[in-house]
Structures are given as C-alpha cells and as structure tokens.
Design an enzyme around this catalytic site. Structure first.
Site, PDB file in Angstrom:
ATOM      1  N   ILE A  49       3.191  -1.925   0.616  1.00 30.35           N
ATOM      2  CA  ILE A  49       4.066  -0.762   0.678  1.00 30.35           C
ATOM      3  C   ILE A  49       4.033  -0.115  -0.697  1.00 30.35           C
ATOM      4  O   ILE A  49       4.081  -0.809  -1.718  1.00 30.35           O
ATOM      5  CB  ILE A  49       5.505  -1.124   1.106  1.00 30.35           C
ATOM      6  N   HIS A  50       3.966   1.196  -0.728  1.00 28.43           N
ATOM      7  CA  HIS A  50       3.943   1.922  -1.998  1.00 28.43           C
ATOM      8  C   HIS A  50       5.336   1.965  -2.597  1.00 28.43           C
ATOM      9  O   HIS A  50       5.551   1.580  -3.738  1.00 28.43           O
ATOM     10  CB  HIS A  50       3.387   3.330  -1.773  1.00 28.43           C
ATOM     11  N   SER A  51       6.327   2.449  -1.825  1.00 27.54           N
ATOM     12  CA  SER A  51       7.723   2.464  -2.273  1.00 27.54           C
ATOM     13  C   SER A  51       8.621   2.701  -1.069  1.00 27.54           C
ATOM     14  O   SER A  51       8.184   3.212  -0.048  1.00 27.54           O
ATOM     15  CB  SER A  51       7.957   3.566  -3.316  1.00 27.54           C
TER      16      SER A  51
END
Length: 163
Positions: free
Chosen positions: A59-61
């Site tokens: 997950i990036h953010s």
C-alpha cells in the site's frame, strides 16, 4: 521477523506480527492486533488497524481497518477502507442470497489476491472484493466485486473558457 525495515517515525502497537523482509514506511501506525506477512510494503503515513495484510502486498498510503488483504495486492495512495457504519449499527455483508448482520460494529474490506487498486479509492464496510480485480482511481466501492472484474467510476471532463 528477519530483514524487517522500520522507517523513522513509524509506530507499532502490539500485539502484532511483522513478517520477513517487510518494510514499514515513515510515520506509519500499525495497531490493534495486525499481521503483516512477508515481503509486504507499508508506505509512509499509512495506518493499519486490526487487519491481516498478506504476502507480497503493498500500500502506498492510507487507512486499512479491520480488513483482510490477500496476496500480491497493489494498493495506490490515499486508500481508505471504511470499517464502521455512519449510524454505528452492526456491519452487514452481502452474500449471493441475502444481507447478513455479522454481529460486529467494525469490519472493513475483504480483498482477494492479485487486486490492483488505483489512487484515492475507498471501500464501504463489509465489501468483498474477489481475486484478480482492477479498481480505477477515485472510485468508491459500494458493493461486492466478483473475481476477474474491472471496476471504476466514469468521469466526464468539462472545460469552459472563462470570460
């Protein structure tokens, strides 16, 4: 486990399991009984609460709460899994035949394996996403998605000259 990298400002509030070769990004928060499996990547400024994050997913953010994320998922920036209903009633999960009250007030997304999620995607509580699904950017997933589907919100661009 071995080979874990925890970047500056990250916080892990156990109990938690962090698997082999996991990266926890800057200023991330892992809390309330999480399991982050091997070779996963948790990007900066991500909060994961009471969830299973399976092998080789990233997950990036964003926020993942009370959820299950399958293997080899790629989740873009600003993802948010709603895990509690606005009216605070028990979450209901849709099955093929009916809507089932699960008896709990918190449940996020149940995501299969090999799911690709664009930026700014959100999911409603109790949504089930199948395997091999693509979700386009800026989409809110309101209902279950079956295996091997592409799901996105269609936008219309409007450009007008100002006077």
């Amino acid at each position: 486990d071995e080979g874990v990298t925890i970047m500056e400002g990250a916080c892990i509030k156990g109990p938690a399991y962090i698997g082999k070769n996991v990266l926890i990004g800057n200023n991330s928060l892992i809390r309330n009984s999480c399991d982050i499996e091997e070779d996963s990547r948790i990007g900066a400024y991500t909060e994961i609460r009471g969830s299973l994050f399976s092998k080789k997913s990233s997950i990036h953010s964003g926020f993942i709460g009370d959820s299950v994320i399958g293997e080899n998922c790629k989740i873009g920036a600003f993802f948010c899994s709603a895990n509690v209903r606005l009216d605070r009633k028990n979450v209901q999960v849709s099955t093929k035949d009916k809507l089932v009250d699960i008896g709990y007030h918190a449940l996020g997304v149940l995501m299969g394996s090999r799911v690709k999620v664009g930026i700014r995607v959100s999911t409603m509580p109790g949504v089930i996403i199948g395997n091999n699904v693509y979700i386009g950017p800026s989409t809110t997933v309101m209902n279950n998605i079956e295996d091997n589907q592409t799901y996105y919100t269609k936008f219309d661009t409007v450009i007008k000259k100002r006077q």
